[in-house]
Scaffold this motif. Structure first.
Motif, mmCIF file in Angstrom:
data_model
loop_
_atom_site.group_PDB
_atom_site.id
_atom_site.type_symbol
_atom_site.label_atom_id
_atom_site.label_comp_id
_atom_site.label_asym_id
_atom_site.label_seq_id
_atom_site.Cartn_x
_atom_site.Cartn_y
_atom_site.Cartn_z
ATOM 1 N N VAL A 3 0.815 -1.232 0.000
ATOM 2 C CA VAL A 3 0.000 0.000 0.000
ATOM 3 C C VAL A 3 0.841 1.271 0.000
ATOM 4 O O VAL A 3 0.371 2.327 -0.426
ATOM 5 C CB VAL A 3 -0.977 0.080 1.198
ATOM 6 C CG1 VAL A 3 -2.115 -0.878 1.013
ATOM 7 C CG2 VAL A 3 -0.278 -0.160 2.518
ATOM 8 N N LYS A 55 1.030 2.936 -3.360
ATOM 9 C CA LYS A 55 -0.176 3.466 -4.015
ATOM 10 C C LYS A 55 0.009 4.954 -4.280
ATOM 11 O O LYS A 55 0.914 5.587 -3.750
ATOM 12 C CB LYS A 55 -1.394 3.233 -3.107
ATOM 13 C CG LYS A 55 -1.736 1.762 -2.917
ATOM 14 C CD LYS A 55 -2.895 1.334 -3.818
ATOM 15 C CE LYS A 55 -2.956 -0.170 -3.998
ATOM 16 N NZ LYS A 55 -3.436 -0.859 -2.793
ATOM 17 N N ASN A 80 0.568 -4.572 -7.257
ATOM 18 C CA ASN A 80 0.419 -3.384 -8.118
ATOM 19 C C ASN A 80 1.729 -3.061 -8.811
ATOM 20 O O ASN A 80 2.436 -2.135 -8.461
ATOM 21 C CB ASN A 80 -0.103 -2.172 -7.340
ATOM 22 C CG ASN A 80 0.648 -1.965 -6.042
ATOM 23 O OD1 ASN A 80 1.492 -2.766 -5.676
ATOM 24 N ND2 ASN A 80 0.352 -0.889 -5.375
ATOM 25 N N GLU A 105 2.542 0.569 -10.789
ATOM 26 C CA GLU A 105 2.669 1.679 -9.842
ATOM 27 C C GLU A 105 3.928 1.533 -9.001
ATOM 28 O O GLU A 105 4.659 2.493 -8.794
ATOM 29 C CB GLU A 105 1.456 1.690 -8.902
ATOM 30 C CG GLU A 105 0.524 2.854 -9.149
ATOM 31 C CD GLU A 105 -0.585 2.902 -8.108
ATOM 32 O OE1 GLU A 105 -1.021 1.826 -7.656
ATOM 33 O OE2 GLU A 105 -1.001 4.009 -7.774
#
Ligand code: C2E
Ligand code: MG
Ligand code: MG
Ligand code: MG
Length: 292
Positions: free
Chosen positions: A122, A125, A160, A163
């Protein structure tokens, strides 16, 4: 008889599940208070240059001292913190602790010291906003970005990828180094190596701990080390516990090692004592050299 054993094992399984579930719920509840009340501290595990024995790196690892339950392992609470979104705030505290500490140790004992921080998916992000803010914060305080290294696992990249890769590329430009952690345990390790330039590769301890002369684990470690060198990554072997493992890794050309053979994760005071000791033996050996 088989039937009753089967039934017992189902009973056992559900009972286990519900205690696990309760434990998780409790961790969830207590974690918020813990973050507010700062019930955490960091420990530092030396990373040793296998050929010189010198310590110029360490990994920062978090510890949670619960007021009633005692020590809780990061293996139990980090993923909960990730799920409930507390990891960003917690990691902010970790970064502040570690960056102050590495700055102080660099100034007083070891100018080339680099400390690595474990990071979670996270945190990458929003185009890696948090990680980029870390680079800015270091620059602002005059701490070289080389002082901090970021460890990421393959799970991060799985979740992810684009990113994360873009965010990591940016911080690398500032001079922070990046290590792929627990290498060899994820799903498609090789694909990640193709898409991103890591500075360090950390061989997972489950390979290292089973090394013995001529076995598969040793062959795998040797192959990983050759591959890493072709891709211009330095290798850190995790979880070295025996002299034999260390010797096999040196023979295979591994540069750095970490594990109980050298030191467990240490308190600030104990790590500092190690740096002091290292400096004094350095002065002694230099003065001996000077006399010759
Ligand atoms: P990791 O990043 O792979 O860290 C290495 C783990 O191996 C540490 O466990 C360390 O104490 C342990 N270890 C080191 N040498 C040896 C050895 O010779 N033998 C054995 N048996 N173990 C060894 P720890 O501190 O319990 O941390 C477990 C995991 O929790 C870490 O694995 C990391 O994924 C996560 N973690 C720890 N601290 C943090 C943190 O500050 N932030 C985040 N996001 N994750 C953290
Ligand atoms: Mg790590
Ligand atoms: Mg690891
Ligand atoms: Mg691990």
């Amino acid at each position: 008889r088989a039937k009753s054993r089967g039934r017992n094992s189902i009973h056992y399984f559900t009972e286990n599940m519900s205690t696990d579930f309760l434990k998780r719920m409790e961790i969830m509840r207590d974690l918020r208070t813990a973050v507010e009340q700062k019930q955490f501290y960091m420990v530092y595990q030396p990373i040793v240059n296998l050929s010189t024995q010198r310590i110029s790196k360490a990994e920062a690892l978090i510890r949670w001292q619960h007021p009633h339950k005692g020590m809780i392992s990061p293996l139990e609470f980090i993923h909960v913190a990730e799920e409930i979104g507390l990891i960003v705030e917690l990691s902010e505290w970790i970064f502040n602790e570690v960056s102050q500490q590495v700055n102080s140790w660099r100034k007083r004992f070891c100018p080339e010291l680099t400390i690595s921080i474990n990071t979670s998916p996270v945190q990458y992000k929003n185009n890696g906003a948090q990680i980029n803010a870390w680079a800015d914060s270091l620059l602002l305080r005059g701490i070289p970005c080389e002082a901090i290294s970021l460890e990421i696992t393959e799970h991060l990249l799985m979740e992810n990828q684009l990113e994360a890769v873009e965010a990591l590329d940016k911080v690398r430009l500032h001079g922070m180094s990046v290590a792929i952690d627990d290498f060899g345990t994820g799903y498609s390790s090789f694909a990640y190596l193709k898409d991103f330039d890591f500075d360090f590769l950390k061989i997972d301890q489950r390979f290292v701990q089973n090394m013995s002369a001529d076995n598969k684990d040793t062959a795998l470690c040797e192959a990983i080390i050759v591959m890493a060198s072709k891709l211009k990554m330095s290798v850190i072997a995790e979880g070295i516990e025996t002299e034999q493992q260390k010797q096999l890794l040196i023979k295979a050309g591994c540069t750095f090692g970490q594990g109980y053979l050298f030191a467990k994760p240490l308190s600030v005071a104990d790590f500092e004592a190690l740096l002091v000791e290292q400096n004094s033996t350095l002065i002694v050996s230099e003065s001996i050299k000077g006399k010759n």
